[in-house]
Design a protein around this motif. Structure first.
Motif, PDB file in Angstrom:
ATOM      1  N   LYS A 287       0.824  -1.202   0.000  1.00 28.47           N
ATOM      2  CA  LYS A 287       0.000   0.000   0.000  1.00 28.47           C
ATOM      3  C   LYS A 287       0.868   1.267   0.000  1.00 28.47           C
ATOM      4  O   LYS A 287       0.564   2.237  -0.691  1.00 28.47           O
ATOM      5  CB  LYS A 287      -0.921   0.004   1.222  1.00 28.47           C
ATOM      6  CG  LYS A 287      -1.982  -1.076   1.198  1.00 28.47           C
ATOM      7  CD  LYS A 287      -2.884  -0.965   2.418  1.00 28.47           C
ATOM      8  CE  LYS A 287      -3.961  -2.028   2.415  1.00 28.47           C
ATOM      9  NZ  LYS A 287      -4.838  -1.936   3.615  1.00 28.47           N
ATOM     10  N   VAL A 288       1.945   1.244   0.797  1.00 23.87           N
ATOM     11  CA  VAL A 288       2.809   2.431   0.878  1.00 23.87           C
ATOM     12  C   VAL A 288       3.447   2.727  -0.466  1.00 23.87           C
ATOM     13  O   VAL A 288       3.493   3.884  -0.916  1.00 23.87           O
ATOM     14  CB  VAL A 288       3.875   2.237   1.963  1.00 23.87           C
ATOM     15  CG1 VAL A 288       4.876   3.383   1.926  1.00 23.87           C
ATOM     16  CG2 VAL A 288       3.235   2.154   3.340  1.00 23.87           C
ATOM     17  N   LEU A 289       3.944   1.698  -1.152  1.00 24.20           N
ATOM     18  CA  LEU A 289       4.618   1.913  -2.437  1.00 24.20           C
ATOM     19  C   LEU A 289       3.662   2.437  -3.497  1.00 24.20           C
ATOM     20  O   LEU A 289       4.087   3.097  -4.449  1.00 24.20           O
ATOM     21  CB  LEU A 289       5.258   0.608  -2.917  1.00 24.20           C
ATOM     22  CG  LEU A 289       6.476   0.140  -2.109  1.00 24.20           C
ATOM     23  CD1 LEU A 289       7.001  -1.183  -2.658  1.00 24.20           C
ATOM     24  CD2 LEU A 289       7.577   1.177  -2.125  1.00 24.20           C
ATOM     25  N   GLN A 290       2.364   2.168  -3.349  1.00 22.10           N
ATOM     26  CA  GLN A 290       1.398   2.668  -4.326  1.00 22.10           C
ATOM     27  C   GLN A 290       1.215   4.179  -4.249  1.00 22.10           C
ATOM     28  O   GLN A 290       0.907   4.824  -5.254  1.00 22.10           O
ATOM     29  CB  GLN A 290       0.052   1.973  -4.118  1.00 22.10           C
ATOM     30  CG  GLN A 290       0.047   0.508  -4.519  1.00 22.10           C
ATOM     31  CD  GLN A 290      -1.280  -0.166  -4.225  1.00 22.10           C
ATOM     32  OE1 GLN A 290      -2.222   0.470  -3.728  1.00 22.10           O
ATOM     33  NE2 GLN A 290      -1.381  -1.444  -4.521  1.00 22.10           N
ATOM     34  N   VAL A 291       1.395   4.760  -3.071  1.00 23.15           N
ATOM     35  CA  VAL A 291       1.141   6.198  -2.897  1.00 23.15           C
ATOM     36  C   VAL A 291       2.409   6.985  -2.599  1.00 23.15           C
ATOM     37  O   VAL A 291       2.350   8.216  -2.491  1.00 23.15           O
ATOM     38  CB  VAL A 291       0.121   6.420  -1.750  1.00 23.15           C
ATOM     39  CG1 VAL A 291      -1.172   5.687  -2.034  1.00 23.15           C
ATOM     40  CG2 VAL A 291       0.706   5.961  -0.411  1.00 23.15           C
ATOM     41  N   LEU A 292       3.558   6.304  -2.504  1.00 23.86           N
ATOM     42  CA  LEU A 292       4.769   6.968  -2.018  1.00 23.86           C
ATOM     43  C   LEU A 292       5.221   8.084  -2.950  1.00 23.86           C
ATOM     44  O   LEU A 292       5.561   9.188  -2.511  1.00 23.86           O
ATOM     45  CB  LEU A 292       5.882   5.932  -1.835  1.00 23.86           C
ATOM     46  CG  LEU A 292       7.001   6.302  -0.874  1.00 23.86           C
ATOM     47  CD1 LEU A 292       6.429   6.707   0.469  1.00 23.86           C
ATOM     48  CD2 LEU A 292       7.953   5.135  -0.693  1.00 23.86           C
ATOM     49  N   LYS A 293       5.234   7.832  -4.257  1.00 25.97           N
ATOM     50  CA  LYS A 293       5.695   8.852  -5.196  1.00 25.97           C
ATOM     51  C   LYS A 293       4.780  10.077  -5.193  1.00 25.97           C
ATOM     52  O   LYS A 293       5.245  11.211  -5.321  1.00 25.97           O
ATOM     53  CB  LYS A 293       5.798   8.269  -6.607  1.00 25.97           C
ATOM     54  CG  LYS A 293       7.133   7.644  -6.916  1.00 25.97           C
ATOM     55  CD  LYS A 293       7.335   7.464  -8.407  1.00 25.97           C
ATOM     56  CE  LYS A 293       8.753   6.992  -8.712  1.00 25.97           C
ATOM     57  NZ  LYS A 293       9.000   6.882 -10.167  1.00 25.97           N
TER      58      LYS A 293
END
Length: 432
Positions: A84-90
């Motif tokens: 989930k974090v990698l989906q919104v990190l950028k």
């Protein structure tokens, strides 16, 4: 038992560590470091590392790059699940990249320990050029690395394993300890709890190579110092044709492995830098670094009473840090073990991460690099398979052509026989 190889590509050279075992029980098998001449291409650096490591296969290979040009930001999110974090990190850090394009960077994170109500993440933003250089260097040594990390992350993994043993004798276990690692082009400042988990991290883009700034370069062959402008006086200007030839040759030389470091500071060992700089320059650099460390401490949560020094040692470094911070200084003592104490902790942390010891291992080798490297790895088999497929199609087409010609001949013979029978039948009908 699994074998993990950690390679730390530094601006002044490289270091490596080989760890064997598992997350609970492991042993350091070998370690070492080497110097890389200035201007060396990434693949040539990888070959130098391979000649010293002498290990072509490992269960896990991690390559570490300096953190000087890696942007660090702390981010709070209501969830910590990696997917989930990698989906919104950028999207969360895009506003911080005013000097970079979001399409030219890769991001990853480490979960921080603390008493905050919302989970905090240490987000690293690395240029893709760093990842490409690291992969090229590894391929030059014959490795296809499983992960590409930044030095601050690998350093935190080493502290995750070593800090609990180092801090076991402390009475004030509730107070976090501060670890300061002096490197060639960067200084890492990590705040770690008694459990070994990372609480905060800062990177200072200044290392001991700063001692050589504005000093005349060394003549590698003779070991003598060249005064500024002496090379220009000794050599005559080449002709126009020669200049064009030299320009083409320089253009064909691959990009040197620097990871954003200043090329003017490369090509000097620690002992050479200390000898050439002198006491006054060493004292000035130590004072400057001590001020930066004190500034980093002020931005971290809690007050650590202990400062542990790792990495390089410059004359006056301990005294300057003691005066500026007022904290008790320690070094890695005998509780850690002689081999681990002499090993570069950044390379050792990368090897630990390969055994699954790290809580949330960071990896900047994202899917686009995995696909590119995977395609290079199977390029030969794919080409052979394609050639075989084309050959099979040609042979199959020839067989079908032969079958078609035979069927055509058979059909013409059947048509002739049928026509003869029809003529014979018509003749008999007329007679009747």
């Amino acid at each position: 038992m699994a074998t993990s190889l950690g390679i730390h590509l530094r601006a002044d050279g490289f270091s490596f560590a080989v760890v064997e075992g598992g997350a609970k029980k492991h042993v350091l098998k070998s370690s070492g470091e080497g110097v890389v001449p200035a201007g060396t291409a990434p693949r040539a650096v990888g070959k130098l590392v391979a000649d010293m490591v002498k290990m072509r296969k490992a269960d896990h290979v991690s390559v570490v790059t300096p953190s000087g040009r890696v942007v660090l930001r702390e981010l709070s999110l209501p969830f910590t699940e990696r997917e989930k974090v990698l989906q919104v990190l950028k999207f969360e850090v895009e506003s911080e990249l005013y000097h970079l394009s979001v399409d030219e960077v890769v991001v990853d994170f480490i979960a921080l320990e603390g008493a905050r109500a919302t989970p905090s993440l240490l987000v690293g933003i690395m240029p893709k050029s760093h990842v490409r250089q690291a992969l090229d260097a590894a391929s030059g040594g014959g490795w296809d690395p499983h992960s590409v990390q930044a030095s601050y992350a690998a350093y935190s993994y080493a502290l995750n394993v070593l800090a609990p043993r180092l801090l076991a004798s402390k009475e004030e276990e509730t107070e976090p300890a501060l670890f300061v690692h002096l490197g060639a082009v960067e200084t890492l400042v990590a705040q770690v709890g008694a459990s070994g988990h990372l609480r905060a991290m800062r990177t200072i883009p200044v290392g001991w190579l700063e001692l050589t700034r504005d000093l005349a370069p060394l003549r590698e062959a003779e070991g003598e110092v060249i005064p500024p402008g002496a090379e220009a006086e000794e050599s005559e200007a080449p002709a126009a044709a020669d200049s064009a030839k030299i320009g083409k040759e320089e253009a064909a030389v691959p990009e040197a492995i620097l990871f954003g470091a200043d090329p003017a500071l490369i090509g000097c060992t620690l002992s050479e830098a200390i000898r050439r700089a002198g006491d006054a320059r060493c004292a000035a650099l130590c004072k400057r670094l001590a001020n930066e460390v004190r500034r980093a401490m002020a931005a971290m949560p809690g007050d650590g009473a202990t400062v542990v020094l790792t990495g390089a040692d410059i004359p006056g470094w301990e005294r300057a840090l003691t005066v500026r911070t007022g904290c008790q200084l320690r070094k890695l003592d005998s509780t850690i073990g002689d081999e681990e104490r002499r090993t570069d902790l950044v390379a050792l942390g990368a090897a630990f991460a390969g055994l699954g010891i790290a809580q949330t291992p960071m990896n900047f080798r994202m899917e686009e690099f995995r696909y590119a490297r995977g395609l290079e790895r199977v390029e030969g088999p794919l080409t052979l398979a394609l050639v075989g497929l084309i050959a099979w199609l040609v042979i199959d087409a020839g067989v079908h052509v032969k079958q078609g010609m035979w069927q055509r001949d058979q059909a013409e013979m059947i048509y002739r026989d049928a026509d003869a029978l029809v003529v014979q039948l018509n003749t008999r009908v007329k007679e009747d």
